[in-house]
Design an enzyme around this catalytic site. Structure first.
Site, PDB file in Angstrom:
ATOM      1  N   ASN A   9     -32.543  28.749 -47.718  1.00  0.00           N
ATOM      2  CA  ASN A   9     -31.382  28.738 -48.605  1.00  0.00           C
ATOM      3  C   ASN A   9     -31.729  29.576 -49.829  1.00  0.00           C
ATOM      4  OD1 ASN A   9     -29.279  28.162 -50.340  1.00  0.00           O
ATOM      5  ND2 ASN A   9     -29.921  26.054 -50.743  1.00  0.00           N
ATOM      6  N   TRP A  10     -31.169  30.772 -49.871  1.00  0.00           N
ATOM      7  CA  TRP A  10     -31.510  31.681 -50.988  1.00  0.00           C
ATOM      8  C   TRP A  10     -30.850  31.269 -52.296  1.00  0.00           C
ATOM      9  CZ3 TRP A  10     -31.018  37.395 -48.781  1.00  0.00           C
ATOM     10  CH2 TRP A  10     -31.948  37.556 -47.745  1.00  0.00           C
ATOM     11  N   LYS A  11     -29.903  30.384 -52.228  1.00  0.00           N
ATOM     12  CA  LYS A  11     -29.114  30.002 -53.420  1.00  0.00           C
ATOM     13  C   LYS A  11     -28.516  31.267 -54.065  1.00  0.00           C
ATOM     14  CE  LYS A  11     -32.223  26.152 -53.982  1.00  0.00           C
ATOM     15  NZ  LYS A  11     -32.495  24.948 -54.718  1.00  0.00           N
ATOM     16  N   HIS A  96     -24.636  20.516 -50.496  1.00  0.00           N
ATOM     17  CA  HIS A  96     -25.930  20.657 -51.178  1.00  0.00           C
ATOM     18  C   HIS A  96     -25.861  19.935 -52.522  1.00  0.00           C
ATOM     19  CE1 HIS A  96     -29.351  22.459 -53.208  1.00  0.00           C
ATOM     20  NE2 HIS A  96     -29.811  22.792 -52.017  1.00  0.00           N
ATOM     21  N   GLU A  98     -26.759  20.731 -55.331  1.00  0.00           N
ATOM     22  CA  GLU A  98     -26.304  21.578 -56.451  1.00  0.00           C
ATOM     23  C   GLU A  98     -24.781  21.712 -56.439  1.00  0.00           C
ATOM     24  OE1 GLU A  98     -28.944  24.820 -55.556  1.00  0.00           O
ATOM     25  OE2 GLU A  98     -30.630  23.566 -56.156  1.00  0.00           O
ATOM     26  N   GLU A 168     -32.415  15.769 -48.243  1.00  0.00           N
ATOM     27  CA  GLU A 168     -32.939  16.468 -49.415  1.00  0.00           C
ATOM     28  C   GLU A 168     -32.911  15.531 -50.618  1.00  0.00           C
ATOM     29  OE1 GLU A 168     -32.737  20.983 -48.875  1.00  0.00           O
ATOM     30  OE2 GLU A 168     -30.933  20.363 -49.926  1.00  0.00           O
ATOM     31  N   GLY A 174     -36.431  21.850 -55.939  1.00  0.00           N
ATOM     32  CA  GLY A 174     -36.770  22.801 -57.002  1.00  0.00           C
ATOM     33  C   GLY A 174     -37.694  22.235 -58.061  1.00  0.00           C
ATOM     34  N   SER A 214     -38.786  21.163 -52.155  1.00  0.00           N
ATOM     35  CA  SER A 214     -40.113  21.686 -52.497  1.00  0.00           C
ATOM     36  C   SER A 214     -41.025  21.869 -51.282  1.00  0.00           C
ATOM     37  CB  SER A 214     -40.778  20.813 -53.570  1.00  0.00           C
ATOM     38  OG  SER A 214     -40.023  20.875 -54.769  1.00  0.00           O
ATOM     39  N   GLY A 236     -36.784  27.646 -52.793  1.00  0.00           N
ATOM     40  CA  GLY A 236     -37.676  28.583 -53.479  1.00  0.00           C
ATOM     41  C   GLY A 236     -38.621  29.345 -52.558  1.00  0.00           C
TER      42      GLY A 236
END
Ligand code: PEP
Length: 260
Positions: A9-11, A96, A98, A168, A174, A214, A236
Site C-alpha cells: 500500500n503506497w498510500k 483502511h 487512515e 491492521e 506506521g 509495521s 512503509g
C-alpha cells in the site's frame, strides 16, 4: 491451502517518475520466478494506468487504495469501481484506518463499498483493527467482531470467497511497533472464528487474512509463518524495492513451509 498475498500500500506516495523507478525493477526481479505468493501493488490513483500497462503479462496484480460506492455521477473527487476495472485493477483496499480516521468512514460505508466492489468483480481487501486505547481497555475482540460483522453484512457466502481481510491494529500502522506474531495469530484465529460463525468453517478456512502494521523485511517471516497469517498488507516497507522484495521472499518461504 489458502492464498498468501503480499500487498504493498503506497498510500499518498510516488509520482509518475517514482512509479517507474519502482515498478521496472520489481518486474525484472520477479519475472520468471514462478512464485506461489500473490504479489499486489496498490499505487495512488494517478499511477494506476501506468502500472497497469507496465504489469501487463506479468503475474503481479494491481490494486487501488479506495473507491466510492456509486458507479458514476456528480461525486466530485471520487473514483468508481467501474473506473478501477477499466485500468485492470483486481483488488481494492477498503476501510483502511487512515480512511476511517481522516475521512470518517464507518463500517456501514465500508460495507456499501465492499458490495459495489464485488458487483464489479473487484476483490476487496477489508481493513479492520483496534486502536491502542481499545486494546488497553480489553476491547480488541469486541472491536474486531463488530468490524467483521459490519463490513461483511448482507454478503452471500459466495461473495465472501472473493474477500480478503487485513487485520491492521491501528497502533501498529506506521509506528514501527508491529504486533507480536502471537498477538497477530490470536487476532487472526479470532477473525476466522467470527467468519465461521457468520457463514461456515469451510469458508472461514479458505479466507485469506493478511496482517498489516509495521511489517518490515526483518519481522515479516516471523509474522507470516503463523498458521492463520496468510499474507501482509505493507505500507512503509513497500515503498523501497529491497525491503518489499525481501517481504515477498519471506512470504514465499513461510507459504512453502506451511504447505509441507
Ligand atoms: C498500511 O498502510 O496498511 C500499513 C500497514 O502501514 P505500515 O506498514 O507503514 O505500518
Amino acid at each position: 491451502m489458502r492464498r498468501m498475498i503480499i500487498a504493498g500500500n503506497w498510500k499518498m506516495n510516488k509520482d509518475i517518475k517514482e512509479t517507474f523507478d519502482f515498478i521496472l525493477p520489481l518486474k525484472n526481479n520477479l519475472i520468471g520466478q514462478n512464485l506461489s505468493v500473490e504479489v499486489v501493488v496498490c499505487p495512488p490513483f494517478t499511477s494506476l494506468y501506468v502500472v497497469s500497462e507496465l504489469l501487463k503479462e506479468t503475474s503481479i496484480k494491481l490494486g487501488a487504495q479506495n473507491m466510492f460506492y456509486e458507479v458514476e455521477g456528480a461525486y466530485t473527487g471520487e473514483v468508481s469501481p467501474k473506473m478501477l476495472r477499466s485500468v485492470r485493477c483486481e483488488y481494492v483496499i477498503l476501510g483502511h484506518s487512515e480512511r476511517r480516521r481522516y475521512f470518517y468512514e464507518t463500517d456501514e460505508i465500508v460495507n456499501k463499498k465492499v458490495k459495489k466492489a464485488l458487483e464489479f468483480g473487484l476483490k476487496p481487501i477489508i481493513c479492520i483493527g483496534e486502536t491502542l486505547e481499545e486494546r488497553e481497555r480489553g476491547k480488541t475482540f469486541e472491536v474486531i467482531e463488530r468490524q467483521v460483522k459490519g463490513t461483511l453484512s448482507g454478503l452471500s457466502a459466495d461473495e465472501v470467497k472473493s474477500v480478503v481481510i487485513a487485520y491492521e491494529p491501528v497502533w501498529a500502522i506506521g509506528t514501527g511497533r508491529n504486533a507480536t506474531p502471537e498477538q497477530a495469530q490470536e487476532a487472526h484465529k479470532f477473525i476466522r472464528e467470527v467468519v465461521s460463525g457468520l457463514f461456515d468453517s469451510d469458508l472461514a478456512d479458505k479466507l485469506t487474512i493478511q496482517y498489516g502494521g509495521s511489517v518490515t523485511a526483518e519481522n515479516a517471516y516471523s509474522l507470516l509463518s503463523q498458521p492463520d497469517v496468510d499474507g501482509a498488507l505493507v505500507g512503509g516497507a513497500s515503498l523501497k524495492i529491497d525491503s518489499f522484495l525481501k517481504i515477498v521472499k519471506a512470504g514465499e518461504m513461510a507459504y512453502l513451509e506451511k504447505k509441507d
